[in-house]
Enzyme design. Structure first.
Site, mmCIF file in Angstrom:
data_model
loop_
_atom_site.group_PDB
_atom_site.id
_atom_site.type_symbol
_atom_site.label_atom_id
_atom_site.label_comp_id
_atom_site.label_asym_id
_atom_site.label_seq_id
_atom_site.Cartn_x
_atom_site.Cartn_y
_atom_site.Cartn_z
ATOM 1 N N ASP A 30 1.991 -5.564 8.334
ATOM 2 C CA ASP A 30 1.400 -4.229 8.432
ATOM 3 C C ASP A 30 -0.084 -4.308 8.081
ATOM 4 O O ASP A 30 -0.446 -4.676 6.963
ATOM 5 C CB ASP A 30 2.118 -3.278 7.472
ATOM 6 C CG ASP A 30 1.862 -1.819 7.782
ATOM 7 O OD1 ASP A 30 0.753 -1.490 8.234
ATOM 8 O OD2 ASP A 30 2.781 -1.010 7.556
ATOM 9 N N SER A 35 5.002 6.601 8.479
ATOM 10 C CA SER A 35 3.770 6.267 7.780
ATOM 11 C C SER A 35 3.453 7.333 6.720
ATOM 12 O O SER A 35 4.234 7.527 5.798
ATOM 13 C CB SER A 35 2.636 6.096 8.793
ATOM 14 O OG SER A 35 1.507 5.500 8.213
ATOM 15 N N HIS A 79 2.615 -2.301 12.100
ATOM 16 C CA HIS A 79 2.776 -0.898 11.715
ATOM 17 C C HIS A 79 3.226 -0.004 12.867
ATOM 18 O O HIS A 79 3.911 0.995 12.646
ATOM 19 C CB HIS A 79 1.428 -0.396 11.176
ATOM 20 C CG HIS A 79 1.466 0.933 10.508
ATOM 21 N ND1 HIS A 79 1.848 1.098 9.192
ATOM 22 C CD2 HIS A 79 1.160 2.183 10.961
ATOM 23 C CE1 HIS A 79 1.763 2.377 8.855
ATOM 24 N NE2 HIS A 79 1.361 3.058 9.922
#
Length: 463
Positions: free
Chosen positions: A376, A270, A411
């Protein structure tokens, strides 16, 4: 090692030797639809394996064409029992090879050797409803047991326990001798130097120790680096974190006697993926860059309470790295997605603003491996990763680069084969995805990353 245990009619376990010595009548087994042949019902699986290993589960000794259920159960660290099941019909020889068969019914669909593992849910949970935000399978720190039971007509006839180890027990923790660095250095078993990787966490601020231990188990000397948070030597928040800090980490690794070669891999999750791409574009001696749900654009940092900081997440030579501001959005009650901070900002940025904030990934002198997901809810990782690929395409990038998009996944990527129910949201965040899609993404991303790092940095294959 592969083992098999069996249950007798009283429900108590017997070893195979005890069972065979005791059997003088087959009436009870026949009544349960089990084979009257010499071999009693059995289920076999490795007694232990690393958590990222796909294993073979075999059922034998039942009557041909018998309908049977295989049930799996494990306890989360808090004591909650998680369960999964699959129904099969035995083959003509009274066997079922789970890795090669799709269940007729159960908690997963299709041929999937590890379906019983990732499809677990808390016992009694409604399969058609989202789990509570705080429901997540958290394994014990070093290993957890999965109990596999074969049932015929609702009666247990065989049982086996397999232990899933989160890391090789011979992985060593070595001191980080540079006082400027905060993290854990984990080295593979043995004394030989190994390829080195720096792992960079996301906006949560917590180092991914489980990932680092498993990387070390797979042959990579791994520095799990913390780059903001509690210690005084690093920024308190994701605000103007010096890029030079990661360069200090790679330089320290290159001098260590357990590190092979000068090229160090960067592996970021991320916001850590954004940082890995940025450092790779500015630093020599980087041998590989991996980004899981990353961004090829530099974004505004996050201050106290993860609110927009008004400045960049990163700095170079004391100056903020050019960045895109997050959209001005009213906070929503948690758990909530954060896409609304990013998608409007991307859409409304001018060409000049976007060019300024885009990471010049073509300056990287190393292979690049990106993993994104199409559902996501934190930020648009597929779009942000595709910007990297487009830039590398346009500039004729001379090294290997790959972008793998996982349809329907969210995610929250984690280690493969752990239960994925509960990974779509937590108390604060909505991550997106679905249980099966998240499981497929976890396995593909992990094994793809290991293969990529071995190609780029060298290192041994799995033992």
């Amino acid at each position: 090692m592969v083992g098999a245990n069996h249950l007798w009619a009283d429900g108590n376990p017997r070893s195979r030797r005890q069972l065979l010595a005791t059997v003088s009548s087959v009436g009870l087994l026949s009544a349960a639809g089990c084979s009257t042949r010499e071999s009693p019902p059995s289920i076999t699986a490795p007694t232990t394996a690393l958590v990222d290993e796909s294993i073979r589960i075999e059922v034998g000794g039942v009557e041909p064409q018998t309908s049977l259920d295989v049930r799996a159960s494990a306890r989360s660290r808090g004591g909650t029992e998680w369960v999964a099941s699959a129904r099969f019909e035995a083959d003509s020889d009274g066997t079922v090879s789970l890795p090669d068969r799709a269940p007729a019914d159960g908690t997963y669909d299709g041929v999937d050797p590890m379906g019983l593992f990732w499809s677990m849910r808390p016992d009694g949970a409604d399969p058609d409803r989202l789990l509570p935000p705080d429901a997540l399978f958290v394994p014990a720190k070093s290993a957890y047991d999965v109990t596999l039971v074969v049932e015929v007509d609702g009666e247990p006839v065989a049982e086996q326990t397999t232990t899933r180890r989160l890391f090789d027990p011979d992985v060593e923790r070595r001191p980080v001798t540079d006082d400027a660095l905060v993290g854990e250095f984990l080295v593979p078993p043995g004394e030989e130097p190994a390829p080195a990787v720096v792992h960079l966490h996301g906006a949560g601020g917590r180092p991914h120790l489980a990932t680092g231990r498993l990387l070390a188990s797979r042959g990579f000397a791994t520095l799990v680096l913390q780059y903001f948070g509690e210690p005084d030597s690093i920024p308190n928040t994701l605000t103007e974190v010096p890029v030079e800090y990661v360069e200090t980490a790679t330089s320290w690794l290159r001098t260590h006697d357990r590190v092979a070669g000068r090229d160090v891999g960067l592996f970021g999750f991320s916001r850590g993926g954004e940082l890995a791409l940025l450092v790779g574009s500015q630093t020599d001696d980087v041998g590989a860059v991996v980004g899981w749900v990353p961004s090829g654009v530099v974004w505004e940092g996050l201050g106290v309470g993860r609110t927009p900081a008004g400045t960049s997440a990163w700095s170079r030579d004391g100056d903020p790295v050019p960045f895109l501001e997050l959209a001005d959005v009213a906070p929503r009650a948690p758990p909530s997605p954060s896409l609304s901070y990013y998608e409007p900002a991307l859409a409304e940025a001018s060409s000049a603003e976007l060019d300024s904030a885009t990471i010049p990934v073509e300056n990287t002198d190393a292979p690049v491996y990106l993993v994104s997901v199409t559902d996501d809810r934190r930020w648009p990782s597929a779009v942000l990763s595709e910007r990297v690929v487009d830039r590398l395409d346009r500039t004729g990038y001379p090294h290997e680069y790959t972008h793998e998009r996982h349809a329907g996944a969210g995610h929250y990527l984690r280690l493969p084969y752990l239960p994925t129910a509960g990974t779509t949201r937590d108390r604060y965040n909505v991550y997106g995805g679905r249980q099966a899609a998240n499981a497929r993404a976890n396995a593909a991303a992990w094994h793809g990353t290991l293969s990529f790092l071995r190609r780029a940095l060298g290192g041994r294959s799995p033992r």
